[in-house]
Design a protein around this motif. Structure first.
Motif, PDB file in Angstrom:
ATOM      1  N   LYS A  59     -78.250 -22.212  41.994  1.00 57.31           N
ATOM      2  CA  LYS A  59     -79.091 -21.045  42.316  1.00 57.31           C
ATOM      3  C   LYS A  59     -80.562 -21.456  42.361  1.00 57.31           C
ATOM      4  O   LYS A  59     -81.025 -22.238  41.524  1.00 57.31           O
ATOM      5  N   SER A  60     -81.297 -20.914  43.312  1.00 61.38           N
ATOM      6  CA  SER A  60     -82.701 -21.293  43.509  1.00 61.38           C
ATOM      7  C   SER A  60     -83.576 -20.955  42.296  1.00 61.38           C
ATOM      8  O   SER A  60     -84.577 -21.623  42.048  1.00 61.38           O
ATOM      9  N   LYS A 106     -87.007 -29.490  39.716  1.00 64.76           N
ATOM     10  CA  LYS A 106     -87.628 -28.774  40.857  1.00 64.76           C
ATOM     11  C   LYS A 106     -88.359 -29.766  41.726  1.00 64.76           C
ATOM     12  O   LYS A 106     -88.839 -30.752  41.352  1.00 64.76           O
TER      13      LYS A 106
END
Length: 106
Positions: A59-60, A106
């Motif tokens: 999931k982002s 990230k």
């Protein structure tokens, strides 16, 4: 994943691969019949080895950190998971097996 059959399963099962955080929240998952649905377990033969690849989309909004990759197998009709057995620290409650820790960045 690498599967090795002792006996033919005799019915179709679905494999799940889930990425959990320390609070048991799922941040990525792939549920699928083996080999992207192209080789159902009802067709497996005794003493056969099967290579089964799973790409898991995370999931982002997933935070940077370590997550736990676990797998298991369930009956897609009843949604009941097959029991995991043995004496390994990799066996977890809820009939799932811990594979590894995954670092998400990230």
């Amino acid at each position: 994943l690498y599967w090795k059959t002792l006996l033919p399963p005799g019915r179709d099962y679905t494999v799940f691969a889930h990425l959990y955080d320390g609070s048991d929240v799922i941040w990525g998952q792939k549920d699928s019949p083996p080999v992207n649905g192209t080789y159902p377990t009802s067709q497996w033969r005794a003493r056969e080895s099967i290579v089964d690849r799973y790409d898991i989309v995370v999931k982002s909004e997933t935070a940077t950190g370590n997550y736990y990759l676990v797998i298991g197998v369930y009956d897609p009709v009843t949604m009941l998971r097959l029991p995991t057995t043995g004496e390994s620290e990799r066996l977890l409650s809820e009939n799932r097996i811990f594979l590894t820790t995954v670092r998400v960045g990230k």
